[in-house]
Design a protein around this motif. Structure first.
Motif, PDB file in Angstrom:
ATOM      1  N   UNK A  32       0.936  -1.105  -0.019  1.00 31.33           N
ATOM      2  CA  UNK A  32       0.110  -0.006   0.094  1.00 31.33           C
ATOM      3  C   UNK A  32       0.804   1.010   0.076  1.00 31.33           C
ATOM      4  N   UNK A  33       0.882   1.872  -1.197  1.00 32.39           N
ATOM      5  CA  UNK A  33       1.780   3.220  -1.239  1.00 32.39           C
ATOM      6  C   UNK A  33       0.767   4.399  -0.898  1.00 32.39           C
ATOM      7  N   UNK A  34       1.051   5.248   0.198  1.00 33.60           N
ATOM      8  CA  UNK A  34       0.079   6.443   0.550  1.00 33.60           C
ATOM      9  C   UNK A  34       0.928   7.642   0.213  1.00 33.60           C
ATOM     10  N   UNK A  35       0.364   8.626  -0.456  1.00 35.86           N
ATOM     11  CA  UNK A  35       0.816   9.893  -0.818  1.00 35.86           C
ATOM     12  C   UNK A  35      -0.059  10.770   0.088  1.00 35.86           C
ATOM     13  N   UNK A  36       0.334  11.891   0.716  1.00 34.93           N
ATOM     14  CA  UNK A  36      -0.012  12.849   1.033  1.00 34.93           C
ATOM     15  C   UNK A  36      -0.240  14.101   0.290  1.00 34.93           C
ATOM     16  N   UNK A  37      -1.055  15.088   0.738  1.00 32.47           N
ATOM     17  CA  UNK A  37      -0.958  16.344  -0.132  1.00 32.47           C
ATOM     18  C   UNK A  37       0.261  17.261  -0.167  1.00 32.47           C
ATOM     19  N   UNK A  38       1.187  17.094   0.626  1.00 28.74           N
ATOM     20  CA  UNK A  38       2.433  17.585   0.867  1.00 28.74           C
ATOM     21  C   UNK A  38       3.640  16.970   0.084  1.00 28.74           C
ATOM     22  N   UNK A  39       3.234  15.993  -0.781  1.00 29.65           N
ATOM     23  CA  UNK A  39       4.288  15.506  -1.509  1.00 29.65           C
ATOM     24  C   UNK A  39       4.937  14.123  -0.966  1.00 29.65           C
ATOM     25  N   UNK A  40       4.665  13.909   0.028  1.00 30.79           N
ATOM     26  CA  UNK A  40       5.226  12.744   0.841  1.00 30.79           C
ATOM     27  C   UNK A  40       4.672  11.449   0.539  1.00 30.79           C
ATOM     28  N   UNK A  41       5.479  10.371   0.721  1.00 28.83           N
ATOM     29  CA  UNK A  41       4.946   9.172   0.174  1.00 28.83           C
ATOM     30  C   UNK A  41       5.454   8.122   1.386  1.00 28.83           C
ATOM     31  N   UNK A  42       4.819   7.017   1.715  1.00 30.43           N
ATOM     32  CA  UNK A  42       5.144   5.948   2.507  1.00 30.43           C
ATOM     33  C   UNK A  42       4.362   4.577   1.977  1.00 30.43           C
ATOM     34  N   UNK A  43       5.133   3.721   2.010  1.00 29.80           N
ATOM     35  CA  UNK A  43       4.847   2.268   1.562  1.00 29.80           C
ATOM     36  C   UNK A  43       4.550   1.572   2.872  1.00 29.80           C
ATOM     37  N   UNK A  44       3.700   0.524   2.662  1.00 31.41           N
ATOM     38  CA  UNK A  44       3.234  -0.486   4.013  1.00 31.41           C
ATOM     39  C   UNK A  44       3.556  -1.796   3.179  1.00 31.41           C
ATOM     40  N   UNK A  45       4.113  -2.471   3.836  1.00 32.65           N
ATOM     41  CA  UNK A  45       4.075  -4.128   3.399  1.00 32.65           C
ATOM     42  C   UNK A  45       3.056  -4.818   4.076  1.00 32.65           C
ATOM     43  N   UNK A  46       1.769  -5.397   3.754  1.00 34.21           N
ATOM     44  CA  UNK A  46       0.713  -6.114   4.140  1.00 34.21           C
ATOM     45  C   UNK A  46       0.928  -7.544   3.779  1.00 34.21           C
ATOM     46  N   UNK A  47       0.383  -8.197   4.787  1.00 37.90           N
ATOM     47  CA  UNK A  47       0.331  -9.717   4.559  1.00 37.90           C
ATOM     48  C   UNK A  47      -1.348 -10.035   5.150  1.00 37.90           C
ATOM     49  N   UNK A  48      -2.354  -9.778   4.037  1.00 33.13           N
ATOM     50  CA  UNK A  48      -3.572 -10.201   4.248  1.00 33.13           C
ATOM     51  C   UNK A  48      -3.917 -11.292   4.596  1.00 33.13           C
ATOM     52  N   UNK A  49      -4.907 -11.741   5.699  1.00 29.16           N
ATOM     53  CA  UNK A  49      -5.133 -13.096   5.955  1.00 29.16           C
ATOM     54  C   UNK A  49      -6.283 -13.767   5.166  1.00 29.16           C
ATOM     55  N   UNK A  50      -6.712 -14.843   5.330  1.00 26.23           N
ATOM     56  CA  UNK A  50      -7.593 -15.356   4.637  1.00 26.23           C
ATOM     57  C   UNK A  50      -8.995 -14.753   4.135  1.00 26.23           C
ATOM     58  N   UNK A  51      -9.252 -13.678   4.796  1.00 25.35           N
ATOM     59  CA  UNK A  51     -10.331 -13.057   4.532  1.00 25.35           C
ATOM     60  C   UNK A  51     -10.000 -11.696   3.761  1.00 25.35           C
ATOM     61  N   UNK A  52      -8.686 -11.468   3.573  1.00 26.54           N
ATOM     62  CA  UNK A  52      -8.210 -10.292   2.830  1.00 26.54           C
ATOM     63  C   UNK A  52      -7.896  -9.391   3.827  1.00 26.54           C
ATOM     64  N   UNK A  53      -7.955  -9.326   4.902  1.00 22.30           N
ATOM     65  CA  UNK A  53      -7.524  -8.360   5.958  1.00 22.30           C
ATOM     66  C   UNK A  53      -6.328  -8.168   6.284  1.00 22.30           C
ATOM     67  N   UNK A  54      -5.698  -6.935   6.372  1.00 25.67           N
ATOM     68  CA  UNK A  54      -4.516  -6.954   7.100  1.00 25.67           C
ATOM     69  C   UNK A  54      -4.503  -5.527   7.966  1.00 25.67           C
ATOM     70  N   UNK A  55      -3.593  -5.717   9.075  1.00 24.27           N
ATOM     71  CA  UNK A  55      -3.428  -4.452   9.954  1.00 24.27           C
ATOM     72  C   UNK A  55      -2.008  -4.157   9.834  1.00 24.27           C
ATOM     73  N   UNK A  56      -1.855  -2.732  10.086  1.00 25.54           N
ATOM     74  CA  UNK A  56      -0.452  -2.005  10.328  1.00 25.54           C
ATOM     75  C   UNK A  56      -0.495  -0.824  11.124  1.00 25.54           C
ATOM     76  N   UNK A  57       0.440  -0.527  11.740  1.00 27.28           N
ATOM     77  CA  UNK A  57       0.433   0.759  12.642  1.00 27.28           C
ATOM     78  C   UNK A  57       0.552   1.826  11.485  1.00 27.28           C
ATOM     79  N   UNK A  58       0.040   2.922  12.097  1.00 19.51           N
ATOM     80  CA  UNK A  58       0.086   4.073  11.114  1.00 19.51           C
ATOM     81  C   UNK A  58       1.273   4.905  11.347  1.00 19.51           C
ATOM     82  N   UNK A  59       2.091   4.955  10.248  1.00 18.95           N
ATOM     83  CA  UNK A  59       3.663   5.459  10.524  1.00 18.95           C
ATOM     84  C   UNK A  59       4.060   6.769   9.703  1.00 18.95           C
ATOM     85  N   UNK A  60       2.814   7.344   9.183  1.00 16.21           N
ATOM     86  CA  UNK A  60       2.943   8.454   8.140  1.00 16.21           C
ATOM     87  C   UNK A  60       2.038   9.620   8.245  1.00 16.21           C
ATOM     88  N   UNK A  61       2.431  10.658   8.294  1.00 22.42           N
ATOM     89  CA  UNK A  61       1.408  11.838   8.370  1.00 22.42           C
ATOM     90  C   UNK A  61       0.654  11.990   7.062  1.00 22.42           C
TER      91      UNK A  61
END
Length: 159
Positions: A32-61
């Protein structure tokens, strides 16, 4: 991959998703590549479970209305004929934010992309403008602004 196409030189992708598959076709992870309106970018590496759900801590403004805390819960089933994604931001006080993306799969041939660009030439600009207009409405309602932390991932801090 799920992303906005560049239309007449402009693109803004608040969220781009990449489903990564192994040689046998099995889903290995989602980026998941997230961009903010300030020009920043952060990527999250996710491993979804069998239902397609993934969890991760928020690390990016991302928003001036939320500090960098809490965690995301994302429902990211592999795209099929229909796409139905959900992103929740959960914070200590409960769910702070929910976003959904729904759509129907269509072929992305050069002719189809040109037709869409001509039919909706302002689509990516509209996404960027809608985010800013929503932010202005929240500010005018008195939602407190969270200061943006120093972040080496934003262009003005790049060397």
């Amino acid at each position: 991959m799920l992303t906005h196409a560049r239309v007449f030189g402009h693109v803004f992708n608040p969220l781009s998703l990449y489903w990564c598959h192994g040689p046998g076709g099995e889903l290995r992870c989602v980026v998941a590549e997230v961009h903010n309106t300030y020009g920043g970018r952060h990527c999250y590496l996710l491993r979804p479970d069998e239902t397609g759900t993934a969890r991760t801590g928020k690390e990016f403004y991302v928003s001036p209305f939320f500090p960098v805390d809490g965690g995301y819960r994302m429902r990211l089933p592999p795209p099929a004929q229909r796409l139905d994604l959900t992103v929740h931001l959960d914070r200590a006080g409960g769910r702070a934010f929910t976003a959904t993306v729904r759509g129907t799969r269509r072929a992305a041939s050069p002719a189809a992309l040109l037709r869409l660009a001509l039919r909706r030439p302002w689509s990516t600009l509209a996404v960027s403008a809608a985010i800013r207009v929503h932010g202005i409405r929240l500010f005018l309602r008195g939602l407190p602004v969270q200061p943006r932390p120093h972040d080496d991932r934003t262009p003005e801090n790049a060397t």
